[in-house]
Design a protein around this motif. Structure first.
Motif, PDB file in Angstrom:
ATOM      1  N   SER A 186      35.796  44.122  38.588  1.00  0.00           N
ATOM      2  CA  SER A 186      35.733  42.977  39.508  1.00  0.00           C
ATOM      3  C   SER A 186      35.950  41.652  38.789  1.00  0.00           C
ATOM      4  O   SER A 186      36.515  40.720  39.364  1.00  0.00           O
ATOM      5  N   SER A 187      35.543  41.539  37.522  1.00  0.00           N
ATOM      6  CA  SER A 187      35.702  40.278  36.791  1.00  0.00           C
ATOM      7  C   SER A 187      37.173  39.951  36.515  1.00  0.00           C
ATOM      8  O   SER A 187      37.497  38.836  36.130  1.00  0.00           O
ATOM      9  N   GLN A 233      39.739  40.623  38.908  1.00  0.00           N
ATOM     10  CA  GLN A 233      40.501  40.653  40.155  1.00  0.00           C
ATOM     11  C   GLN A 233      41.461  39.469  40.268  1.00  0.00           C
ATOM     12  O   GLN A 233      42.514  39.591  40.861  1.00  0.00           O
ATOM     13  N   PHE A 234      41.128  38.321  39.667  1.00  0.00           N
ATOM     14  CA  PHE A 234      42.004  37.147  39.745  1.00  0.00           C
ATOM     15  C   PHE A 234      43.360  37.394  39.087  1.00  0.00           C
ATOM     16  O   PHE A 234      44.346  36.767  39.431  1.00  0.00           O
ATOM     17  N   ILE A 235      43.440  38.332  38.153  1.00  0.00           N
ATOM     18  CA  ILE A 235      44.680  38.588  37.420  1.00  0.00           C
ATOM     19  C   ILE A 235      45.555  39.625  38.135  1.00  0.00           C
ATOM     20  O   ILE A 235      46.752  39.712  37.877  1.00  0.00           O
ATOM     21  N   GLN A 236      44.969  40.399  39.048  1.00  0.00           N
ATOM     22  CA  GLN A 236      45.664  41.510  39.700  1.00  0.00           C
ATOM     23  C   GLN A 236      47.008  41.097  40.298  1.00  0.00           C
ATOM     24  O   GLN A 236      48.011  41.782  40.098  1.00  0.00           O
ATOM     25  N   SER A 237      47.068  39.981  40.980  1.00  0.00           N
ATOM     26  CA  SER A 237      48.314  39.568  41.650  1.00  0.00           C
ATOM     27  C   SER A 237      49.394  39.121  40.665  1.00  0.00           C
ATOM     28  O   SER A 237      50.561  39.020  41.032  1.00  0.00           O
ATOM     29  N   HIS A 238      49.036  38.883  39.416  1.00  0.00           N
ATOM     30  CA  HIS A 238      49.998  38.441  38.403  1.00  0.00           C
ATOM     31  C   HIS A 238      50.534  39.592  37.547  1.00  0.00           C
ATOM     32  O   HIS A 238      51.467  39.400  36.772  1.00  0.00           O
ATOM     33  N   LYS A 291      37.096  25.873  32.134  1.00  0.00           N
ATOM     34  CA  LYS A 291      38.401  26.527  32.316  1.00  0.00           C
ATOM     35  C   LYS A 291      39.006  26.855  30.955  1.00  0.00           C
ATOM     36  O   LYS A 291      39.966  26.233  30.514  1.00  0.00           O
ATOM     37  N   THR A 336      41.355  30.526  35.895  1.00  0.00           N
ATOM     38  CA  THR A 336      42.004  31.578  36.677  1.00  0.00           C
ATOM     39  C   THR A 336      43.432  31.204  37.072  1.00  0.00           C
ATOM     40  O   THR A 336      44.056  31.892  37.879  1.00  0.00           O
ATOM     41  N   ASP A 337      43.958  30.111  36.501  1.00  0.00           N
ATOM     42  CA  ASP A 337      45.318  29.650  36.811  1.00  0.00           C
ATOM     43  C   ASP A 337      46.311  30.132  35.762  1.00  0.00           C
ATOM     44  O   ASP A 337      46.125  29.881  34.566  1.00  0.00           O
TER      45      ASP A 337
END
Length: 168
Positions: free
Chosen positions: A5-6, A8-13, A45, A66-67
Motif C-alpha cells: 500500500s505504501s 500505490q502512488f507509483i503504480q500508475s507510472h 517531499k 509522490t510527483d
C-alpha cells in the motif's frame, strides 16, 4: 505486479509488464536543483529514485514526494553490452545489484549507464518499514530483478551472434 500500500502512488507510472521494483541512487543534480531539493525535503517531499525492471527493460523513475519528476528507460534490444554484479553497501548491511549498460545510440555513438539497485524499503534513501510482509515483498522483488538481469548478457551475446551470422 502487486505493490504494498505504501507504493500505490507509483503504480500508475510503472510500465505494464513490470516484474520487480527497487530503489536506486539519486541522479546527479546541479547546484540550484540541490537547493530546491533541500527545501523540498524540509516540507516532507524527499527525492527518491526507483527502478522498475521487466523482461526487456529497466526504467528509472525519479520522484519528488509522490510527483514524478523524471523518467528514463533502457531497453534490452538497445544494448551493446550489459554487466551485472552483486555487492553490499559500505556498511555491509544492504545487498545490491550493480549494473553497467552500453546503449547503442547510432552506428558511431554509444552511451554508458551505471545503475545501482537496492531493495525497496531497505535503502538508505527510503524509510525503513517494520511490516514483515513489506520486507518480504522487497526481498522477493530483488530476487526477481536479479534473475531477469543475470540473463541479459547471454541474450545480448545471442543477438550479436545472430546479427553477425546474418551479415556474413
Amino acid at each position: 505486479m502487486q505493490l504494498p500500500s505504501s507504493f500505490q502512488f507509483i503504480q500508475s507510472h510503472l510500465p505494464l509488464n513490470t516484474k520487480g521494483l527497487g530503489i536506486t541512487t539519486l541522479s546527479k543534480r546541479n547546484f540550484f536543483q540541490s537547493i530546491g531539493d533541500y527545501f523540498a525535503e524540509k516540507s516532507g517531499k524527499n527525492r527518491v529514485s526507483y527502478v522498475a525492471v521487466g523482461d526487456d527493460f529497466i526504467t528509472l523513475l525519479h520522484f519528488q514526494g509522490t510527483d514524478l519528476i523524471d523518467e528514463k528507460t533502457i531497453k534490452l534490444d538497445q544494448l551493446d553490452h550489459f554487466y551485472v554484479s552483486e555487492g553490499q553497501t559500505a556498511d555491509g548491511i544492504i545487498h545490491h545489484l550493480s549494473c553497467d549498460a552500453t546503449v547503442i545510440i547510432s552506428e558511431k555513438k554509444m552511451l554508458d549507464h551505471h545503475v545501482k539497485i537496492l531493495p525497496c524499503l531497505l535503502g538508505e534513501n527510503a524509510s525503513n518499514v517494520q511490516a514483515i510482509q513489506s520486507i518480504q515483498w522487497a526481498q522477493e522483488s530483488k530476487k526477481i530483478i536479479t534473475d531477469i538481469l543475470k540473463g541479459w548478457p547471454e541474450l545480448i551475446a545471442k543477438k550479436k551472434a545472430k546479427l553477425a551470422e546474418e551479415n556474413a
